[in-house]
Design a protein around this motif. Sequence first.
Motif, PDB file in Angstrom:
ATOM      1  N   ALA A  16       0.608  -1.032   0.174  1.00 51.23           N
ATOM      2  CA  ALA A  16       0.052   0.071   0.070  1.00 51.23           C
ATOM      3  C   ALA A  16       0.817   1.128  -0.192  1.00 51.23           C
ATOM      4  CB  ALA A  16      -0.786  -0.007   1.241  1.00 51.23           C
ATOM      5  N   GLY A  17       2.156   1.263   0.573  1.00 45.38           N
ATOM      6  CA  GLY A  17       2.758   2.261   0.462  1.00 45.38           C
ATOM      7  C   GLY A  17       3.494   2.956  -0.744  1.00 45.38           C
ATOM      8  N   GLU A  18       3.293   1.680  -1.799  1.00 46.79           N
ATOM      9  CA  GLU A  18       3.969   2.198  -3.092  1.00 46.79           C
ATOM     10  C   GLU A  18       2.878   3.136  -3.927  1.00 46.79           C
ATOM     11  OE1 GLU A  18       6.562  -1.235  -4.728  1.00 46.79           O
ATOM     12  OE2 GLU A  18       4.856  -2.216  -3.619  1.00 46.79           O
ATOM     13  N   TYR A  19       1.607   3.071  -3.618  1.00 50.70           N
ATOM     14  CA  TYR A  19       0.711   3.881  -4.323  1.00 50.70           C
ATOM     15  C   TYR A  19       1.202   5.197  -4.554  1.00 50.70           C
ATOM     16  CZ  TYR A  19      -2.669   0.035  -4.672  1.00 50.70           C
ATOM     17  OH  TYR A  19      -3.373  -1.102  -4.721  1.00 50.70           O
ATOM     18  N   GLU A  20       1.680   5.945  -3.408  1.00 45.65           N
ATOM     19  CA  GLU A  20       2.182   7.347  -3.487  1.00 45.65           C
ATOM     20  C   GLU A  20       2.924   7.387  -4.507  1.00 45.65           C
ATOM     21  OE1 GLU A  20       4.264  10.421  -0.517  1.00 45.65           O
ATOM     22  OE2 GLU A  20       2.530   9.365   0.099  1.00 45.65           O
ATOM     23  N   ASP A  21       3.843   6.577  -4.953  1.00 47.69           N
ATOM     24  CA  ASP A  21       4.942   6.612  -5.762  1.00 47.69           C
ATOM     25  C   ASP A  21       4.596   6.611  -7.285  1.00 47.69           C
ATOM     26  OD1 ASP A  21       6.821   7.174  -3.899  1.00 47.69           O
ATOM     27  OD2 ASP A  21       7.263   4.804  -3.747  1.00 47.69           O
ATOM     28  N   HIS A  22       3.163   5.954  -7.395  1.00 46.47           N
ATOM     29  CA  HIS A  22       2.678   5.650  -8.801  1.00 46.47           C
ATOM     30  C   HIS A  22       1.263   6.268  -8.869  1.00 46.47           C
ATOM     31  CE1 HIS A  22       5.845   2.743  -9.506  1.00 46.47           C
ATOM     32  NE2 HIS A  22       5.870   2.650  -8.186  1.00 46.47           N
ATOM     33  N   PRO A  23       1.329   7.780  -8.640  1.00 42.21           N
ATOM     34  CA  PRO A  23      -0.114   8.393  -8.854  1.00 42.21           C
ATOM     35  C   PRO A  23      -0.926   8.046 -10.097  1.00 42.21           C
ATOM     36  CG  PRO A  23       1.661   9.930  -9.233  1.00 42.21           C
ATOM     37  CD  PRO A  23       2.414   8.447  -8.895  1.00 42.21           C
ATOM     38  N   ASP A  24      -0.320   7.755 -11.303  1.00 41.75           N
ATOM     39  CA  ASP A  24      -1.074   7.164 -12.334  1.00 41.75           C
ATOM     40  C   ASP A  24      -1.909   5.766 -12.290  1.00 41.75           C
ATOM     41  OD1 ASP A  24      -0.700   9.701 -13.396  1.00 41.75           O
ATOM     42  OD2 ASP A  24       1.254   9.051 -14.407  1.00 41.75           O
ATOM     43  N   GLY A  25      -1.111   4.891 -11.197  1.00 38.59           N
ATOM     44  CA  GLY A  25      -1.693   3.720 -11.129  1.00 38.59           C
ATOM     45  C   GLY A  25      -1.334   2.751 -12.243  1.00 38.59           C
ATOM     46  N   ASP A  26      -0.110   3.036 -12.598  1.00 47.39           N
ATOM     47  CA  ASP A  26       0.197   2.054 -13.648  1.00 47.39           C
ATOM     48  C   ASP A  26       1.157   1.270 -13.105  1.00 47.39           C
ATOM     49  OD1 ASP A  26       2.311   3.883 -13.077  1.00 47.39           O
ATOM     50  OD2 ASP A  26       3.016   4.323 -14.958  1.00 47.39           O
ATOM     51  N   LEU A  27       1.271   0.747 -11.965  1.00 49.21           N
ATOM     52  CA  LEU A  27       2.165  -0.361 -11.543  1.00 49.21           C
ATOM     53  C   LEU A  27       1.648  -1.648 -11.557  1.00 49.21           C
ATOM     54  CD1 LEU A  27       4.965  -1.183 -10.036  1.00 49.21           C
ATOM     55  CD2 LEU A  27       4.009  -0.806  -7.980  1.00 49.21           C
ATOM     56  N   VAL A  28       2.545  -2.684 -12.353  1.00 47.49           N
ATOM     57  CA  VAL A  28       1.896  -4.007 -12.511  1.00 47.49           C
ATOM     58  C   VAL A  28       3.009  -4.838 -12.081  1.00 47.49           C
ATOM     59  CG1 VAL A  28       1.238  -5.857 -13.873  1.00 47.49           C
ATOM     60  CG2 VAL A  28       0.302  -3.399 -14.130  1.00 47.49           C
ATOM     61  N   ARG A  29       2.816  -5.792 -11.180  1.00 45.93           N
ATOM     62  CA  ARG A  29       4.009  -6.867 -10.926  1.00 45.93           C
ATOM     63  C   ARG A  29       3.548  -8.315 -11.382  1.00 45.93           C
ATOM     64  NH1 ARG A  29       5.905  -3.992  -5.819  1.00 45.93           N
ATOM     65  NH2 ARG A  29       7.535  -2.667  -6.715  1.00 45.93           N
ATOM     66  N   VAL A  30       4.445  -8.983 -11.667  1.00 46.91           N
ATOM     67  CA  VAL A  30       4.034 -10.418 -12.051  1.00 46.91           C
ATOM     68  C   VAL A  30       5.258 -11.289 -11.763  1.00 46.91           C
ATOM     69  CG1 VAL A  30       3.856 -12.347 -13.811  1.00 46.91           C
ATOM     70  CG2 VAL A  30       2.847  -9.709 -14.335  1.00 46.91           C
ATOM     71  N   ARG A  31       4.942 -12.106 -10.905  1.00 53.57           N
ATOM     72  CA  ARG A  31       5.938 -13.231 -10.457  1.00 53.57           C
ATOM     73  C   ARG A  31       5.598 -14.844 -10.881  1.00 53.57           C
ATOM     74  NH1 ARG A  31       5.522 -14.018  -3.969  1.00 53.57           N
ATOM     75  NH2 ARG A  31       3.795 -15.692  -4.752  1.00 53.57           N
ATOM     76  N   VAL A  32       6.704 -15.500 -11.683  1.00 55.29           N
ATOM     77  CA  VAL A  32       6.507 -16.655 -12.328  1.00 55.29           C
ATOM     78  C   VAL A  32       7.186 -17.685 -11.356  1.00 55.29           C
ATOM     79  CG1 VAL A  32       7.107 -17.781 -14.196  1.00 55.29           C
ATOM     80  CG2 VAL A  32       6.520 -15.629 -14.561  1.00 55.29           C
ATOM     81  N   THR A  33       6.521 -18.648 -10.841  1.00 53.90           N
ATOM     82  CA  THR A  33       7.149 -19.522  -9.959  1.00 53.90           C
ATOM     83  C   THR A  33       6.880 -20.982 -10.555  1.00 53.90           C
ATOM     84  OG1 THR A  33       6.231 -18.384  -8.151  1.00 53.90           O
ATOM     85  CG2 THR A  33       7.095 -20.692  -7.621  1.00 53.90           C
ATOM     86  N   VAL A  34       8.043 -21.833 -10.645  1.00 51.37           N
ATOM     87  CA  VAL A  34       7.932 -23.204 -10.964  1.00 51.37           C
ATOM     88  C   VAL A  34       7.541 -23.890  -9.902  1.00 51.37           C
ATOM     89  CG1 VAL A  34       9.261 -24.894 -12.132  1.00 51.37           C
ATOM     90  CG2 VAL A  34       9.854 -22.756 -13.080  1.00 51.37           C
TER      91      VAL A  34
END
Length: 69
Positions: A16-34
């Motif tokens: 939740a603390g990262e929302y301030e650093d991305h005011p345009d809401g464009d942050l997407v993260r993907v994690r791939v696990t085998v």
Amino acid sequence: MTEHVFVEALPDLIDAGEYEDHPDGDLVRVRVTVTESGIEILGDGMRPAAVEAVLAALGLPEMDQMLCG
């Protein structure tokens, strides 16, 4: 066509603390696990449509999804 399965919980990849650093809401993260049964792809984003677009492009037969509130 991807079947959407609603689940009670999924891990968060965005704090939740990262929302301030991305005011345009464009942050997407993907994690791939085998795993022993294959590959698990987990996506998280500030805008659910962006995450769904990334995962849908993979042509997965099923996508677990959590309703946020």
